[in-house]
Every structure is written in structure tokens, then in C-alpha cells.
Design a protein around this motif. Sequence first.
Motif, PDB file in Angstrom:
ATOM      1  N   UNK A  35       0.820  -1.216   0.000  1.00 35.11           N
ATOM      2  CA  UNK A  35       0.000   0.000   0.000  1.00 35.11           C
ATOM      3  C   UNK A  35       0.851   1.261   0.000  1.00 35.11           C
ATOM      4  N   UNK A  36       1.985   1.208   0.701  1.00 38.20           N
ATOM      5  CA  UNK A  36       2.913   2.350   0.692  1.00 38.20           C
ATOM      6  C   UNK A  36       3.510   2.525  -0.700  1.00 38.20           C
ATOM      7  N   UNK A  37       3.853   1.407  -1.357  1.00 35.44           N
ATOM      8  CA  UNK A  37       4.399   1.466  -2.731  1.00 35.44           C
ATOM      9  C   UNK A  37       3.389   2.059  -3.700  1.00 35.44           C
ATOM     10  N   UNK A  38       2.101   1.785  -3.476  1.00 33.28           N
ATOM     11  CA  UNK A  38       1.051   2.313  -4.350  1.00 33.28           C
ATOM     12  C   UNK A  38       1.020   3.842  -4.315  1.00 33.28           C
ATOM     13  N   UNK A  39       1.285   4.427  -3.140  1.00 35.50           N
ATOM     14  CA  UNK A  39       1.272   5.878  -2.999  1.00 35.50           C
ATOM     15  C   UNK A  39       2.626   6.514  -3.308  1.00 35.50           C
ATOM     16  N   UNK A  40       3.702   5.886  -2.837  1.00 37.88           N
ATOM     17  CA  UNK A  40       5.035   6.503  -2.933  1.00 37.88           C
ATOM     18  C   UNK A  40       5.763   6.168  -4.225  1.00 37.88           C
ATOM     19  N   UNK A  41       5.273   5.172  -4.972  1.00 32.62           N
ATOM     20  CA  UNK A  41       5.957   4.785  -6.203  1.00 32.62           C
ATOM     21  C   UNK A  41       7.318   4.179  -5.901  1.00 32.62           C
ATOM     22  N   UNK A  42       8.307   4.418  -6.764  1.00 33.50           N
ATOM     23  CA  UNK A  42       9.625   3.791  -6.573  1.00 33.50           C
ATOM     24  C   UNK A  42      10.365   4.275  -5.327  1.00 33.50           C
ATOM     25  N   UNK A 252       4.493  -2.178 -10.746  1.00 36.04           N
ATOM     26  CA  UNK A 252       3.095  -2.527 -11.039  1.00 36.04           C
ATOM     27  C   UNK A 252       2.691  -3.851 -10.392  1.00 36.04           C
ATOM     28  N   UNK A 253       3.627  -4.794 -10.301  1.00 31.67           N
ATOM     29  CA  UNK A 253       3.316  -6.080  -9.657  1.00 31.67           C
ATOM     30  C   UNK A 253       3.227  -5.948  -8.139  1.00 31.67           C
ATOM     31  N   UNK A 254       4.055  -5.059  -7.569  1.00 29.73           N
ATOM     32  CA  UNK A 254       3.976  -4.820  -6.115  1.00 29.73           C
ATOM     33  C   UNK A 254       2.602  -4.254  -5.771  1.00 29.73           C
ATOM     34  N   UNK A 255       2.148  -3.287  -6.581  1.00 31.41           N
ATOM     35  CA  UNK A 255       0.851  -2.644  -6.335  1.00 31.41           C
ATOM     36  C   UNK A 255      -0.297  -3.632  -6.562  1.00 31.41           C
ATOM     37  N   UNK A 256      -0.183  -4.441  -7.620  1.00 33.42           N
ATOM     38  CA  UNK A 256      -1.240  -5.426  -7.922  1.00 33.42           C
ATOM     39  C   UNK A 256      -1.384  -6.440  -6.787  1.00 33.42           C
ATOM     40  N   UNK A 257      -0.269  -6.768  -6.146  1.00 28.02           N
ATOM     41  CA  UNK A 257      -0.283  -7.749  -5.044  1.00 28.02           C
ATOM     42  C   UNK A 257      -0.101  -7.052  -3.700  1.00 28.02           C
ATOM     43  N   UNK A 258      -0.684  -5.851  -3.554  1.00 26.65           N
ATOM     44  CA  UNK A 258      -0.358  -5.016  -2.395  1.00 26.65           C
ATOM     45  C   UNK A 258      -0.738  -5.656  -1.059  1.00 26.65           C
ATOM     46  N   UNK A 261       2.321  -8.516  -0.727  1.00 29.05           N
ATOM     47  CA  UNK A 261       3.488  -8.158  -1.546  1.00 29.05           C
ATOM     48  C   UNK A 261       4.728  -8.995  -1.234  1.00 29.05           C
ATOM     49  N   UNK A 262       4.944  -9.318   0.028  1.00 29.42           N
ATOM     50  CA  UNK A 262       6.161 -10.063   0.375  1.00 29.42           C
ATOM     51  C   UNK A 262       6.138 -11.484  -0.177  1.00 29.42           C
ATOM     52  N   UNK A 263       4.978 -12.129  -0.102  1.00 26.67           N
ATOM     53  CA  UNK A 263       4.866 -13.483  -0.660  1.00 26.67           C
ATOM     54  C   UNK A 263       5.091 -13.447  -2.171  1.00 26.67           C
ATOM     55  N   UNK A 264       4.539 -12.421  -2.829  1.00 27.12           N
ATOM     56  CA  UNK A 264       4.703 -12.271  -4.279  1.00 27.12           C
ATOM     57  C   UNK A 264       6.162 -12.051  -4.636  1.00 27.12           C
ATOM     58  N   UNK A 265       6.866 -11.263  -3.821  1.00 25.71           N
ATOM     59  CA  UNK A 265       8.278 -10.955  -4.091  1.00 25.71           C
ATOM     60  C   UNK A 265       9.183 -12.142  -3.802  1.00 25.71           C
TER      61      UNK A 265
END
Length: 436
Positions: A35-42, A252-258, A261-265
Amino acid sequence: MTKSDYEKNSISLPGAVAMGTGVMIGAGIFALTGQIAELAGPLFPLSFVVGAIVTAFSAYTYIKMSNAYPSAGGIGMILKKAYGPTTVAAGAALLMTLSMVINESLVARTFGTYTLQALGGDPDSVLVPVLGVGLIVFAYLVNASGTRSVGLLSIVMAVLKVGGIALFGAAGLWASGISFEATGGGLGATSFVASVALSILAFKGFTTITNSGAEVTDPHRNVSRAIIWSIAICVVVYMLVAFAVGSSLPLDRIVAAKDYALAEAAQPALGQTGFYLTVALALVATASGLIASVFAVSRMLAMLTDMKMIPHSHFGMPGTIKDHTLVYTVVIAGFLTVFFDLSRIASLGAFFYLVMDMIIHFGVFRHLREEIGAKGWVLLTAIGLDAVVLAAFAAMKWQSDPLIVLVGIVGMVLVFLFVGIFLSRNPVRKGDHDHP
């Protein structure tokens, strides 16, 4: 029933640090990274650093107050000292309590989401809140068994969790060749500042230590030490994990799996084994975080009840006030887990916490700073930083989800109205106000 029973010297310094990190890491990493990545971007790893800086200014107030007046009521005690037995004090204390209960539902839903990831289920399934409520019931049973079991379990789980997550971060960075993939995107300065509101949520677990002050050994020294240690540990862990996630997945994948996210990564960086180990870590982290948080919230509610600042009903239940507030805590957390999604739960928690935090700093600045030897400029800086972050977050949410902003405002108005009516009908006597 009369006063709640608190066990002095029942929480050691390592136990207090474990309790703080337990609450912080349970929510911060697993529920909020995406959720933080969705707002803060890279720049999302940097958001954790800024969140830690804002938290450090906030922590100054709590450390100064806890050193002077360690109390099992923690934040309730600070507000009572600053404002007296007033609607402002009781309302702000209830806001803090609600923000912690909201955090519990955030962690519970995260537990459900990661559990379903391991089982290959749908993260939007109705099983998410079912599993979350199951964890809340488990946390209730552990807490009902007594303080010492909470402290021991917190230490064991915190060691497993902090070590395991730090290892995840280091292994993820090594596997990806330390190349940051999460580039592009980002919504500008306002969005980045708004992301800091969620980063602050990832650190606010240090207040759990404040709320258990009277039960910590040598509290005049160890409460402040525990707060500093727990924040420092979490900064290191959060940075490691944020860079590991950013090295493993594009933005985009971090946000999609917000929500997971850690399991996805973990999968691309560490393979299937790494994925399952990460899910296992998530389950340990969320479970221990919830247990520690339920412990602190029930103590705070019991203290406010003892101070006659909020109403209390046994509803026919046996036992002490502390036993009853434990039940109230898990019932409210369960309700939120069922009816709110992760993003809205986090937003509501941020609104309530930041408003309460500003009320505390202002009260200490106006009435107590000379008494406790606090520097006025630090307190004013804490208020200013909170205000900037809150304004940016509210502006972003008003654009994307105005309903949650309205729910937050109405919720806060109802809290102050509720305690205002109660206190007008049940004024606090001097003896109740001076509760130890």
C-alpha cells in the motif's frame, strides 16, 4: 468490580522490546508495504525512513512522559495529566484505543490473506475475514491465560520474526543481484507525503510499550530504552525488506499484489521454498503482533475505566475489568475484520492515530513540558510533521475513496460526543483523577 489487577515487574526489557517490535512488524511489513508502494511509487523504501523520522519526534513526548510517570494506562495517563479528566483527554484516549483495535483487524486480515496465498486460494475470498477472526480468538485465549505467557511468547516470536524477516531481506537482495526493479510510476510529492501516514502506522506499535509502563521492570529507565530499541530494529528490518521487494518485482506487480506483496516478491527471488517460508514468517509475525496488541489495548481500556473516564458494563460476565476489556477489544477487532478491507482499515487507523498524536503533543507542550523537562521545539515539530502528513493523506483519500474520510470524521465526532455525554453525567471526582 473495583480496580484492575496489574502485575508489576512482569515484563522484562527484552519482553518490552519484543512487544513493541511484535506489534510494529506484524502490521508494518506484511500489511502495508504494497500500500505504501502504491502511494510513494519507486521511492517507497524512503517512505519508511521518513516515517521513522516523524515517529522519532513523536516518541520523544512518550519517552519523556513515561520516564516521569510510568503507568499501565500509558497514553490515557499522559492525556489525563495534560488535560485533566476532560472530554478531550477521554476522547483522544479512545481514539488511540480504536486505532490500535483497527490495527488488530488490519493484522488479522493480513493473516487471512497470506494463509490463502499458501493454500492457493483467492485473496478476495470470504475465507480471509474468517481466518482473521480465528486468529483474533486465538489472541484472546493467549491473553486470557495471563501476562507472563504473553511476555514469553512475544520474545520467542519476535526473535523468530525479526531474524527471519531480516534474512528474507538479505537473501532477496542477494538473489536479485541488488538491482532495484521497482522503477517508474509515482504520483508526486503530495502522494509521497501521504504514503508517510501509512509508514507511521508501521512504527506506531512503540506505544504498546508506553501502555504497559507500570508492568515493565525498572520502568523509569526501561520504557524509554525499549521504545528506542524497538524503533531502531524496525527501521533496519523495514529497509532490508523494502529493498528486497523492490529488487524482486517491478512496481506494477507490487501494487497489484499489495495485500500480499512479500509473498509475491519471495517467489521470483527465492523460489517456491522461499515463498512458503515467507508465508510462514507472515503467519508468525501477524499472530505475535495481534497477541501483543490485544494485551496493550485491554490494559488501556481497563485503566480508562478505573479512572472513570469511560463507561463500563460487565454484560453479565464474571472476572475483573481487565477480563471484560479483553473481550470488548476482540469483539470490535473481529467486527472490523469482517466488514472492512485492508486499505480502508489502514486509512481509518492512520486518521485516528495522527489526530490523537497531535492532541497529546499539544497537551504536553501547553501544560507539562517544564514539569518533565521536554524541549518545546521538539514537541512543536512533532505536531507540524503530523499535521502535514495528515493533510496530504486526507487529500489523497478524498480523491480516491471519500467515503473512508467521511467515516473517519464521523467516527471521531461520535467518540468525543460519546465521552462528553458520559462525563457530563458522571463527573470524575478528584480521587479518581489522581489514579496512580
